[in-house]
Every structure is written in structure tokens, then in C-alpha cells.
Design a protein around this motif. Structure first.
Motif, PDB file in Angstrom:
ATOM      1  N   ASN A  11      -9.874  -5.294   3.171  1.00  0.00           N
ATOM      2  CA  ASN A  11      -9.378  -3.959   2.843  1.00  0.00           C
ATOM      3  C   ASN A  11      -7.873  -4.051   2.602  1.00  0.00           C
ATOM      4  OD1 ASN A  11      -7.860  -3.427   5.328  1.00  0.00           O
ATOM      5  ND2 ASN A  11      -9.862  -3.247   6.329  1.00  0.00           N
ATOM      6  N   PRO A  12      -7.288  -3.013   2.025  1.00  0.00           N
ATOM      7  CA  PRO A  12      -5.868  -3.122   1.625  1.00  0.00           C
ATOM      8  C   PRO A  12      -4.922  -3.355   2.811  1.00  0.00           C
ATOM      9  CG  PRO A  12      -6.923  -1.316   0.468  1.00  0.00           C
ATOM     10  CD  PRO A  12      -7.904  -1.777   1.501  1.00  0.00           C
ATOM     11  N   VAL A  13      -5.266  -2.818   3.990  1.00  0.00           N
ATOM     12  CA  VAL A  13      -4.385  -3.047   5.132  1.00  0.00           C
ATOM     13  C   VAL A  13      -4.363  -4.530   5.475  1.00  0.00           C
ATOM     14  CG1 VAL A  13      -4.119  -2.643   7.603  1.00  0.00           C
ATOM     15  CG2 VAL A  13      -4.545  -0.720   6.059  1.00  0.00           C
ATOM     16  N   LYS A  14      -5.547  -5.151   5.448  1.00  0.00           N
ATOM     17  CA  LYS A  14      -5.614  -6.582   5.754  1.00  0.00           C
ATOM     18  C   LYS A  14      -4.875  -7.409   4.702  1.00  0.00           C
ATOM     19  CE  LYS A  14     -10.076  -6.632   8.180  1.00  0.00           C
ATOM     20  NZ  LYS A  14     -11.447  -7.154   8.113  1.00  0.00           N
ATOM     21  N   THR A  15      -5.082  -7.077   3.445  1.00  0.00           N
ATOM     22  CA  THR A  15      -4.458  -7.904   2.402  1.00  0.00           C
ATOM     23  C   THR A  15      -2.974  -7.586   2.269  1.00  0.00           C
ATOM     24  OG1 THR A  15      -5.350  -6.327   0.837  1.00  0.00           O
ATOM     25  CG2 THR A  15      -6.496  -8.396   1.039  1.00  0.00           C
ATOM     26  N   ASN A  16      -2.617  -6.325   2.534  1.00  0.00           N
ATOM     27  CA  ASN A  16      -1.197  -5.960   2.626  1.00  0.00           C
ATOM     28  C   ASN A  16      -0.434  -6.469   1.413  1.00  0.00           C
ATOM     29  OD1 ASN A  16       1.105  -4.886   3.761  1.00  0.00           O
ATOM     30  ND2 ASN A  16       1.478  -6.613   5.136  1.00  0.00           N
ATOM     31  N   GLN A 487       2.108   4.794   6.057  1.00  0.00           N
ATOM     32  CA  GLN A 487       2.053   3.398   5.593  1.00  0.00           C
ATOM     33  C   GLN A 487       0.630   3.007   5.211  1.00  0.00           C
ATOM     34  OE1 GLN A 487       4.449   2.121   9.207  1.00  0.00           O
ATOM     35  NE2 GLN A 487       4.824   0.397   7.837  1.00  0.00           N
ATOM     36  N   ILE A 488      -0.325   3.393   6.051  1.00  0.00           N
ATOM     37  CA  ILE A 488      -1.726   3.050   5.765  1.00  0.00           C
ATOM     38  C   ILE A 488      -2.159   3.709   4.450  1.00  0.00           C
ATOM     39  CG2 ILE A 488      -4.118   3.396   6.542  1.00  0.00           C
ATOM     40  CD1 ILE A 488      -2.950   3.122   9.460  1.00  0.00           C
ATOM     41  N   ALA A 489      -1.785   4.961   4.276  1.00  0.00           N
ATOM     42  CA  ALA A 489      -2.168   5.666   3.053  1.00  0.00           C
ATOM     43  C   ALA A 489      -1.514   5.019   1.839  1.00  0.00           C
ATOM     44  CB  ALA A 489      -1.755   7.134   3.159  1.00  0.00           C
ATOM     45  N   ALA A 490      -0.239   4.707   1.950  1.00  0.00           N
ATOM     46  CA  ALA A 490       0.479   4.133   0.801  1.00  0.00           C
ATOM     47  C   ALA A 490      -0.095   2.767   0.434  1.00  0.00           C
ATOM     48  CB  ALA A 490       1.968   4.023   1.133  1.00  0.00           C
ATOM     49  N   GLU A 491      -0.381   1.964   1.441  1.00  0.00           N
ATOM     50  CA  GLU A 491      -0.921   0.626   1.163  1.00  0.00           C
ATOM     51  C   GLU A 491      -2.340   0.726   0.600  1.00  0.00           C
ATOM     52  OE1 GLU A 491       0.875  -2.506   1.758  1.00  0.00           O
ATOM     53  OE2 GLU A 491      -0.755  -2.945   0.347  1.00  0.00           O
ATOM     54  N   THR A 492      -3.126   1.634   1.166  1.00  0.00           N
ATOM     55  CA  THR A 492      -4.529   1.731   0.756  1.00  0.00           C
ATOM     56  C   THR A 492      -4.664   2.252  -0.670  1.00  0.00           C
ATOM     57  OG1 THR A 492      -5.097   2.153   3.046  1.00  0.00           O
ATOM     58  CG2 THR A 492      -6.787   2.655   1.428  1.00  0.00           C
ATOM     59  N   LEU A 493      -3.845   3.225  -1.029  1.00  0.00           N
ATOM     60  CA  LEU A 493      -3.935   3.782  -2.380  1.00  0.00           C
ATOM     61  C   LEU A 493      -2.924   3.157  -3.326  1.00  0.00           C
ATOM     62  CD1 LEU A 493      -6.123   5.842  -2.925  1.00  0.00           C
ATOM     63  CD2 LEU A 493      -5.378   6.047  -0.573  1.00  0.00           C
ATOM     64  N   ALA A 494      -2.111   2.235  -2.802  1.00  0.00           N
ATOM     65  CA  ALA A 494      -1.102   1.556  -3.622  1.00  0.00           C
ATOM     66  C   ALA A 494      -0.184   2.544  -4.323  1.00  0.00           C
ATOM     67  CB  ALA A 494      -1.769   0.610  -4.624  1.00  0.00           C
ATOM     68  N   VAL A 495       0.334   3.459  -3.530  1.00  0.00           N
ATOM     69  CA  VAL A 495       1.354   4.371  -4.063  1.00  0.00           C
ATOM     70  C   VAL A 495       2.639   4.143  -3.264  1.00  0.00           C
ATOM     71  CG1 VAL A 495      -0.343   6.113  -4.740  1.00  0.00           C
ATOM     72  CG2 VAL A 495       0.727   6.264  -2.481  1.00  0.00           C
ATOM     73  N   PRO A 496       3.779   4.517  -3.839  1.00  0.00           N
ATOM     74  CA  PRO A 496       5.025   4.401  -3.063  1.00  0.00           C
ATOM     75  C   PRO A 496       4.970   5.310  -1.829  1.00  0.00           C
ATOM     76  CG  PRO A 496       5.478   4.822  -5.390  1.00  0.00           C
ATOM     77  CD  PRO A 496       4.003   5.007  -5.194  1.00  0.00           C
ATOM     78  N   LEU A 497       5.662   4.891  -0.775  1.00  0.00           N
ATOM     79  CA  LEU A 497       5.648   5.651   0.473  1.00  0.00           C
ATOM     80  C   LEU A 497       6.083   7.105   0.262  1.00  0.00           C
ATOM     81  CD1 LEU A 497       4.887   4.836   3.334  1.00  0.00           C
ATOM     82  CD2 LEU A 497       7.274   4.223   3.736  1.00  0.00           C
TER      83      LEU A 497
END
Lengths: 754, 315
Positions: A11-16, A487-497
Motif C-alpha cells: 500500500n502507499p504508506v508502505k511504499t512511501n 500525511q497518510i491521506a497525502a501519501e495514499t492519494l499522492a497529493v501535496p500535503l
């Protein structure tokens, strides 16, 4: 069947990919707080001018109110209402639930003539200004028929019984193992009552809009607060809209609501205008829960090589006569060290003191103060480095139940901490190092605290301008919830914070269990991740199904997300273009996390090590902390800054537990001695010196989908013991009766002939 | 807090006059102690006379080589004053040992002298206290009195005076200048400002109603080194368990009595050639600890001996 293996997927949090996870991102609500513009409950702007409520506390600890003269208060300028148990509006009987699934029952204020603890709110004044309400509150005259309070914990240890539903846990034969051990330690430690002393006292502001009760309060858990208020004032749960947007510290003390909320609601209803009520600093000490005192007997039996053969921790503690709260100070040791013969348990005494309750690292914070000093004493008897003693007793599996550890890096914490701190420079014989007038010593201790995942929900919305809105009935008690959810939302949806908005602390948002037990980030964050993953799918399906999208007719699982843009190879558009066109009202999904049913197959804990250097003035017995270092293993870290802040805050609390914090009970009156922050001593800057926390790289894939664990309480576990061990190393005196104040240390120094 | 009226005094004379004329009037300068006590209704002044802006904040040399410190000077200003630091370091050290920077910025010299005890039973208005209500009894006497007085206490009161600054002033033989409501100035030693409790612990100072402290005057410093040491549970913003001010052969103790305690017996012994340890032991022969505060006797013995040694090293 849900399984931890379901979380194995990437998931995006893991891949970061953007590196946002773990980054020391500044606090989402930081600017509001430092500019004084974050509206805490008492400062929320109500729709019309509020009235001000002030509570009056009982002057006795046990007995009955025999008379209430409120005439002078009623006649005082600006007074709108004066209530005691004789005229307070009707409330539901205590503990009752009109709705069977309410997460809290009725908690009536000014319930009846009985006084159950000193400082219990027994009268309530509402006036047009705070000043008028305070002035009138002093005019309420109550008379009492007082009973001798039953509050002397140490005198009542003989009456202690098993906490309800609990039994001692014995594995092997402790008595035989201990008796046969080559080297023994048998000691009794005492820890005092502590108060939470949150910067923001408990406070509430309530008004009604028609039938709807709008309540702003300061509480760690939203749903029980909402349900409890509805049950108390007898209205449907959905008619209470409870908000707790900014909270100035909780530490467990705001795990429940208090009479400020109930009385503000009753006042608002009776007067038809907003009413706000806050505890004073003095009222907080008795009027809210405290960490109860403990007596802990620790027995360790070891072979000459340091292997533990027998280990026992028995804890005596207290709670209110009407309660069952137990400070489980013995529990943590069950997972900490290997020893074939083990005995642990608790005994509870019920007293007329205010209610005992949870405080940061309940159990561990008190319990490590004995066991981790007993280990230090054992190491000395064995002639072993205390670090080495712990390494020799490192279990391969959970020694209590044989379960594998999901992840255990305690030894690495110990070793890396020792290296970073310069532990090799410690001299094992006490009293050998001097710096000016100070004797200098080093101490260490291990840290452990459980990890938990609770059911939670969360919604994500992508708005037409591309903003991702996180909505959750979660709280931020100063811990960083807002920030890590962003942070979780931004990373998961790949949007700026900056493209994420977080809305929490609201009973009308998808429910989450709130903040406590260091489960907040893992629980709320996992639900957010789930919502984010669902929103990714929904966005991909929306785009590929929309003839107007460049991604139309593509495969949803091939859609990539980057910088607010969605794409399938070289076909792309911005999120905002898609939503504006295809979902002009925004696109919302709800995610959910639940504990995996097989999670109990693993022993899942957080770990750490503490290293402390103190100075002891051998003339006066004063102790000052010079350096503290903690090394922690607590899964993936979401935000290096907020996590470090949590850990160092816990460490400082530990130092305070060792050295200054206590609230003695005057057993004649059943009241605490210290009633303000000039008397109840939390550390000031000058007390602490250098403090740092290091977080090891770790991912615990059995904990939750993100592999994170909690850090809110871990820092408090073991820190006090490390301080006490450092005091011993500095001057050769062990004080087992916390806190180690100059008077106690001086007695030991004099006995030594220093 | 009870409603009160407020005026800003235009002169020291007018302030003293107004205080005598208005029943229940109190002076206020920094308010760092008074306002806390008003919130708890331990102090219930009907009228406040603000003296904080009177021109009484100057710190200036006296004709005889001493220093006159205006009563309204802030604690911070006094502690930072170059002359104080150079010639009266014990005073500077004592001031910065008290309160917090924020409090010291606000608190005045006179207010510091007139601060009231920090006895926890004085602050808990549900408990009997002879200071708050004469004749009510003393809850501290049989209570959690770890920080109670060991010198000069009575059955009526075992509270201590907790000013750090006052201890240094007493060691330095400072004098108080005051103005009576009739406009009469007078001057007397700081050591005579505070009373021992006796049977009337609510009567705390030598000042008559309405009398206003206008300055504190230091004589030239005595020969010899100076030091201030304070023992406390917390490194800052904590009342002391004991303190000692040493200025040459002059010694005063803090937090051990209802007033800053001039250790005359110790001074006499020092002058007669006793060692610091012997000298303070002589003083402590007069101590009457109560049990929970027994530790103060060895604490004061060790602290004072170390402080005298320290001061001698600086002399």
C-alpha cells in the motif's frame, strides 16, 4: 475471517514513494495553536452571548449534605441560576442507558445528598459573567454530616482483594523456584498518586438549536462523550452533536467526561442560551481521575550466571468505592523477561478518594519503577552489567503464553542505546564520579508497552478543487493526530500535503475510538489508509468510466496517482478536472479497520531502552537530570517530529515520577495536599537537561496494515526506573519510596556517612 | 473573587492616605501573589490601590556607600543591577532563585517582602487556618507538614516565610523605609519587618494599616564573600525546603521560620572562631522540628556549612 495476512499486500504508506511517511512534517494545526487562534472548547464562538457556570466542590470526603443555603448566591449580581441536588434539573439515574447500545450510561451531576469524595461538585452557579459566577459561587453555603473518610491506603492493605474477575497468574512454581535461587532480590516499592495536570483543564460549552444539543468539550473519546451526555440529560443520541476539535492534553484523564459537560448542557437547556463551564486548576486535582498509588513487591531469583529462575510482581492499589479501576502495574512484566517460575497479580482497596483512572502508560509507568530497579539490584548482586543481565534474560517467545513475538528489538534498543549514550563509561561502583559539587551517576532500564488496534472508520472525500478531506470522529490531544492523518491521506492519494484537510473531533463523523492506550495513530491511521485505498479505487473507476476523461476505457487498476494527477501511461488529468466534471458534488468513500481475528496469535509490544545521567548533590540530596536518551522500537514511524515529541514527553514524565510528582493524601480530610501547579511539581526546563529519543527502523506487519505501532505511552515506561538507578550509581543510595525527594535521599546519604 | 474597586495612586503619600481611609484597602504592585489569593478569596480586599507606577523604582547609591532600592523596582531589575551583582551578589543570587522569570519581571521588591506563606493548608480554604480565620486552628500542625518551620513556630502556626530575596536582605542588614498614612516616614531593619506567629499568626508584619514600603536600603556590604544556596524539590519555580544567605560573617536562613531567620548564634560562634559546621550546629540547638520536617535540621546544617565554606572561598 480477517487475518493479519490480509495486510501483507502493498500500500502507499508502505511504499512511501514521496517520502512523506516518517518525515518530520510540521504540525497541521501548529500555527493555530501558537498564535492562540485554535478554538478550544471554552473559546468556541457560540451563536449568542454565553452564560458562565462555576462549580462548587464538596468540602468533605464522605458523608451527606444536610443543608444548602443558596439565597445569598441567588441574590448576587448577575446570577441566573444556583443549583444543588435539591433543585438541579432532572437527569437519568446513574449508569442507565435508554439506548441499549450506548457506549456510556448516564452520569448525573449534583445527583443526591451523598458526598463520595472531596471536591465532588455539589453546587453550580450560572451568571452573566465569569466574575459574577465566581463571586456567587463563594456565597453558596452547604452544611454537611461528615463521615470519617476511609482514605488511608497504606493502612488498609490488609483489606485488599482481587480485582473483579481477576486471578493471580502463576506459571511453574514460583515459591520453590525463588527459594532455590542462588541469588535473590526481594523488595517493596511504593509509587504515589499522580494528577494529569493537563495544560487545558476540562471545559465545556453547550447550546441548543431546537432539539439539538451542540456541545463543545475537551475529551479523548468522542462517542462515549456523546452517548453519555444524551443518556444523562435524557435526549436521543442523535440530538447531541458533540465536538472536541482541539484538546490541550489528555493523558488518560479526559478518557471520560465530567460534570462540566453535564451542567453546561443542563444550564443551556434551562436558560435557553449557551453556557460554558470550566474546572479551575484546583478543581482538576480532585474533580477528575488520578493515577492511584501502588505498593509493589518484586521478587527475583536468579542463577549465578544471571538467568532468572523465578520472578514475581504483586501490586496493591486503590480505586474509589464506587469503581473497579485497577492500576495493572504487574502486567507488563509477563512479556518482558524469561523465567520459568512466575507469579503476578493485583490487589485492590476501595477508598473514599476521588476515582482512580488511566494515566499515560497505565500499569507500565508505575510497574517499571519497581521491576527495573530490582533488575538493577540483581545485576549488582551478580556482578553483572545491568544491560547484560537483561540480554541474558531475553525470551525467544512470549514467556507467559508461548506466542511468538510479532517483532521484538529490545536487545537492539539496549545495545544501540548503550553505544550512543556512552554506557561503557559508567563505573559499576556507586559514588565514584564527581563534577564540581555533584556526584554523577548513570542508570538504565528497559521499556515495554503493549500495542493495540481497535475498530475504526474514516471517510475520505475528494472535492471538486482536488482537496482531499479526511473526516473521522477521532481526537488530537496534542499528539499529532491531525498531522499524521494528513500525511497518510497525502501519501495514499499522492497529493501535496497542502491539498489535504483534516476534520476530526466530531460525533457526526465516522466513529473512531479516540486517543488512549497509545492506540490512536495505529487505529485512526489504519482506517484512514483503508478509506484512502477505497478512494483510489473509486477515483480510478470514475475516470475510466467517464467518456470525458482521457483515462476513459482504461483498466482501473492501471491508474497511477502522482502530484494530484491521475494517469494511465501518457494519458492524464488532474484530480480536480475529473471531479469537477464527473462528480461535481465531490466523491466520498468510507473505510474501516478491524482487529484481525488471528492477531492474538502473536505477542505484539513496543520496546525501548532508557539511559540516564544524573547529578546528586551529596550535601543536600538534590537530584538533577543531566542527560536522558531513549532508543525505541515501535514499528514504522509516521512522523519523526511528533513521535519524538511523544517519546521525550513520556521520558520527562518518567523523570518527574522518579523525582518530583506526587500528591499525598491528608487522611484526616480525604483530600490531596497539592492543589495547584506551584505545589504539584511537574518538571520545568531546568530539571531535565539534554533529552533525546531515537527510533529504530522497524515495520511490524502483524500490527496493522501500515506496520506502525504506538509511541504515546512507551516513553513513560521505564524512564523513572532509569533515573532511580542513576541516582544509586551516583551516590549509592536506593530510595524505594517514590518520588526520590531531597529529604529521603538525605537520610540515605547520612546513613552512609556521607 | 469578590468585586473590588481600584485606583491608581498618584503619589506615595496619597497611596498611604487612601489606604488608611478606605476600609479593606490593599496596595497592589505586581500582584503575583495577591491576585492568586483573591481568586481563592483568601484575600478579599474591597479596594486596590495600584502603586506599581509610582516613581519608586530607582536603584541608587546612598551617601554612606550603600544602595537604596525603590520598593517598586521589579525583582528582575534588582537581580540584574550592575551594582547589586558586583557588591551584593547574595541578593542577586537569592532573587533569581525565587519564582520564575515571568514572575520576577512582574513582582516588586515590596511585594516580594510582603508575599504570604505557601503553606498548602493556608491555600486550601476548606481547612482550618489561624492566618485565614484567627482561632480556627492549624491544619498543618498534625498534617502533611514536611516543609514547616523549625525555628520560632507556635501551636497556632508552623508556616514559613518563603521569600528568597528577604533572606539575603536580612543577611545584608538591610533596612525598610516606609511611609505612614499621616505622611510620617520611618526606617527599621528588614529583620524586624516580619513577626513570629505566636498566638496571632494573622498579624504578619510590623507595618501599621495603610503604611507603604517605599524602599529597601542596603548598608555597604560586609567584608568577606557572599553566597545564596537554596534547596528545592524542583530546579526552578519551587518554594525552597531550606535556604541560606551568607555575607561575610553574616548568615540568614530561609524557609525555616515564619520570617527570614538571622542565624545570630551561628554568627557569634563564627566570630569566636568556630568552624562553619560547629557554628550552624550552635544555631540548630534552638530548632524544634515536628517529625515530618526533621530532615530540615541536618539539611540546614550541611547546607549552611557548605555555603559558609563557599562564601569564604569567594571572599
Amino acid at each position: 475471517m480477517t487475518s493479519v495476512h490480509d495486510w501483507d499486500v502493498t500500500n502507499p504508506v508502505k511504499t512511501n514513494r514521496t517520502g512523506l511517511i516518517g518525515k518530520a512534517v510540521e504540525r497541521y494545526e501548529g500555527p493555530l495553536k501558537v498564535t492562540g487562534t485554535a478554538p478550544y472548547a471554552y473559546e468556541v464562538q457560540p451563536p449568542s452571548p454565553p452564560a458562565y457556570g462555576v462549580m462548587v466542590g464538596a468540602a468533605i470526603a464522605a458523608g451527606r449534605i444536610t443543608g444548602a443555603d443558596i439565597a445569598a448566591a441567588e441574590a448576587s449580581p448577575g446570577v441566573l441560576a444556583v443549583w444543588t441536588h435539591l433543585n438541579v434539573p432532572k437527569q437519568a439515574p446513574r449508569g442507565t442507558k435508554a439506548h441499549p447500545r450506548s457506549s456510556a450510561g448516564s452520569r448525573p451531576a449534583l445527583e443526591d445528598e451523598r458526598v463520595a469524595y472531596f471536591g465532588q461538585p455539589v453546587a453550580f452557579v450560572i451568571a452573566d459573567t465569569l466574575e459574577n459566577a465566581v463571586a456567587a459561587s463563594h456565597l453558596v453555603k452547604l452544611t454537611y454530616d461528615a463521615d470519617a473518610p476511609d482514605v488511608d491506603f497504606l493502612a488498609r492493605l490488609d483489606e485488599a482483594g482481587q480485582p473483579p474477575g481477576e486471578q493471580d497468574v502463576e506459571i511453574g512454581d514460583f515459591a520453590a523456584g525463588f527459594a532455590a535461587a542462588a541469588v535473590q532480590v526481594d523488595g517493596t516499592w511504593t509509587t504515589p498518586i499522580q494528577n494529569h495536570c493537563q495544560m487545558e483543564p476540562c471545559a465545556s460549552l453547550v447550546w441548543f438549536e431546537g432539539d439539538k444539543c451542540i456541545a463543545h468539550t475537551s475529551v479523548q473519546m468522542v462517542k462515549p462523550a456523546q452517548h453519555g451526555l444524551a443518556e444523562t440529560i435524557g435526549i436521543p443520541r442523535d440530538n447531541v452533536h458533540l465536538m472536541t476539535r482541539y484538546i490541550g492534553g489528555g493523558f488518560g484523564g479526559k478518557g471520560q467526561t465530567y460534570d462540566d459537560l453535564t451542567l453546561a448542557a443542563l444550564g443551556a437547556k434551562a436558560l435557553g442560551r449557551p453556557v460554558k463551564v470550566a474546572f479551575t486548576r484546583q478543581q482538576m486535582m480532585h474533580g477528575t481521575v488520578h493515577r492511584p498509588a501502588t505498593v509493589q513487591r518484586v521478587r527475583l531469583g536468579a542463577s549465578r550466571d544471571g538467568t532468572l529462575d523465578a520472578m514475581s510482581m504483586m501490586t496493591w492499589t486503590h480505586c474509589h468505592k464506587g469503581g473497579n479501576f485497577t492500576e495493572h502495574a504487574s502486567n507488563f512484566c509477563r512479556a518482558l523477561y524469561a523465567a520459568p517460575n512466575r507469579l503476578t497479580g493485583h490487589r485492590l482497596v476501595r477508598l473514599d478518594l476521588p476515582a482512580a483512572g488511566a494515566m499515560r502508560a497505565p500499569g507500565e509507568a508505575s510497574g517499571t519503577m519497581s521491576l527495573e530497579c530490582a533488575m538493577d539490584e540483581l545485576a549488582e548482586k551478580l556482578g553483572l552489567d545491568p544491560l547484560e543481565l537483561r540480554i541474558r534474560n531475553e525470551p525467544a517467545v512470549d514467556p507467559e503464553n508461548g506466542r511468538p513475538f510479532s517483532m521484538r528489538q529490545l536487545v537492539r534498543c539496549l545495545k544501540e542505546g548503550a553505544q550512543l549514550f556512552g554506557w561503557d563509561r559508567r563505573l559499576p561502583t556507586p559514588g565514584q564520579v564527581r563534577d564540581g559539587r555533584w556526584l554523577v551517576g548513570m542508570g538504565m532500564a528497559a521499556a515495554i508497552r503493549g500495542n493495540f488496534l481497535l475498530p475504526a472508520k474514516c471517510s475520505f472525500t475528494v472535492e471538486p478543487d482536488g482537496t482531499i478531506v479526511v473526516r473521522q470522529g477521532m481526537t488530537d490531544i496534542g499528539t499529532g493526530t491531525y498531522t499524521v492523518l494528513a500525511q497518510i491521506a497525502a501519501e495514499t492519494l499522492a497529493v501535496p500535503l497542502g491539498q489535504v484537510r483534516v476534520e476530526i473531533g466530531d460525533s457526526e463523523l465516522p466513529p473512531a475510538p479516540g486517543s488512549g492506550g497509545q492506540f490512536g495513530a495505529a487505529t485512526a491511521g489504519s482506517a484512514a489508509l483503508m478509506a484512502g485505498m477505497k478512494l483510489r479505487t473509486a477515483i480510478a473507476e470514475l475516470a475510466t468510466g467517464d467518456p470525458g476523461s482521457p483515462l476513459h476505457a482504461g483498466a482501473p487498476d492501471e491508474v497511477t496517482f502522482q502530484d494530484g494527477v491521475i494517469a494511465i501511461s501518457n494519458r492524464s488529468e488532474t484530480l480536480s478536472d475529473l471531479i469537477r466534471r464527473a462528480a461535481p458534488d465531490g466523491l466520498t468513500v468510507e473505510g474501516e479497520v478491524r482487529p484481525a481475528q488471528d492477531a492474538q496469535q502473536w505477542s505484539t509490544q513496543t520496546y525501548g531502552s532508557h539511559f540516564v545521567e544524573v547529578g546528586v548533590d551529596p550535601v543536600t540530596g538534590e537530584v538533577r537530570v543531566r542527560r536522558m536518551l531513549g532508543v525505541f522500537a515501535a514499528g514504522r514511524i509516521l512522523n519523526a517530529a511528533t513521535a519524538r515529541s511523544q517519546l521525550t514527553g513520556g521520558m520527562i514524565w518518567g523523570a518527574a515520577s522518579a523525582l518530583t510528582e506526587a500528591n499525598p493524601v491528608d487522611v484526616r480530610y480525604g483530600s490531596f495536599l497539592n492543589q495547584d501547579l506551584a505545589q504539584y511539581l511537574v518538571p520545568v526546563q531546568a530539571d531535565i537537561g539534554e533529552v533525546d529519543a531515537i527510533m529504530l527502523d522497524e515495520v511490524d506487519d502483524k500490527a496493522n496494515p501500515m506496520g506502525i505501532k504506538g509511541v504515546g505511552e512507551l516513553g513513560n515506561s521505564g524512564a523513572g526506573a532509569a533515573v532511580a538507578n542513576a541516582v544509586y550509581n551516583a551516590c549509592g543510595v536506593r530510595v524505594r519510596d517514590y518520588p526520590i525527594t531531597p529529604d529521603k535521599l538525605l537520610a540515605g546519604l547520612i546513613a552512609q556517612g556521607r | 473573587m469578590r468585586p473590588f474597586t481600584y485606583e491608581r495612586a498618584t503619589s506615595a503619600e496619597a497611596a498611604a492616605r487612601a489606604a488608611a481611609l478606605t476600609p479593606g484597602a490593599r496596595f497592589i504592585a505586581g500582584g503575583t501573589n495577591l491576585i492568586d489569593l483573591m481568586k481563592l478569596e483568601i484575600e478579599t480586599p474591597a479596594h486596590l490601590i495600584d502603586v506599581s507606577r509610582l516613581p519608586m523604582a530607582a536603584i541608587e547609591p546612598t551617601a554612606v556607600g550603600g544602595l537604596r532600592i525603590g520598593a517598586a523596582a521589579s525583582n528582575s531589575a534588582v537581580a540584574a543591577d550592575a551594582t547589586v551583582r558586583a557588591r551584593y551578589p547574595v541578593l542577586s543570587e537569592a532573587i533569581v532563585a525565587g519564582g520564575s522569570p515571568q514572575l520576577r519581571n512582574k513582582a516588586s521588591v515590596a511585594g516580594n517582602l510582603l508575599q504570604r506563606t505557601r503553606c498548602p493548608y493556608f491555600y486550601d480554604t476548606t481547612k482550618p487556618c489561624n492566618k485565614r480565620r484567627p482561632g480556627a486552628g492549624c491544619a498543618a500542625l498534625e498534617g502533611l507538614n514536611r516543609n514547616a518551620a523549625i525555628f520560632g513556630a507556635s501551636r497556632a502556626c508552623i508556616a514559613t516565610h518563603t521569600s528568597d530575596m528577604a533572606v539575603a536582605l536580612v543577611a545584608l542588614d538591610a533596612r525598610v523605609e516606609a511611609l505612614s498614612p499621616s505622611g510620617q516616614p520611618r526606617s527599621f531593619p528588614v529583620s524586624e519587618l516580619h513577626y513570629l506567629p505566636g498566638d496571632t499568626p494573622h498579624l504578619e508584619t510590623e507595618l501599621i494599616p495603610g503604611e507603604l514600603i517605599t524602599a529597601v536600603v542596603l548598608p555597604p556590604p560586609p567584608a568577606g564573600g557572599q553566597t545564596y544556596r537554596k534547596v528545592r524539590d524542583r530546579a526552578s519555580y519551587a518554594g525552597g525546603l531550606a535556604s541560606v544567605a551568607v555575607a561575610g560573617g553574616q548568615v540568614a536562613l530561609g524557609m525555616v521560620a515564619h520570617k527570614p531567620w538571622r542565624a545570630s548564634a551561628a554568627e557569634g560562634a563564627l566570630a569566636a572562631g568556630a568552624s562553619p559546621a560547629e557554628a550552624i550546629a550552635r544555631e540548630l540547638e534552638g530548632a524544634s522540628p515536628l517529625g515530618r520536617n526533621d530532615f530540615k535540621v541536618p539539611l540546614v546544617a550541611r547546607l549552611t556549612a557548605a555555603a559558609i565554606d563557599d562564601a569564604n572561598g569567594r571572599g
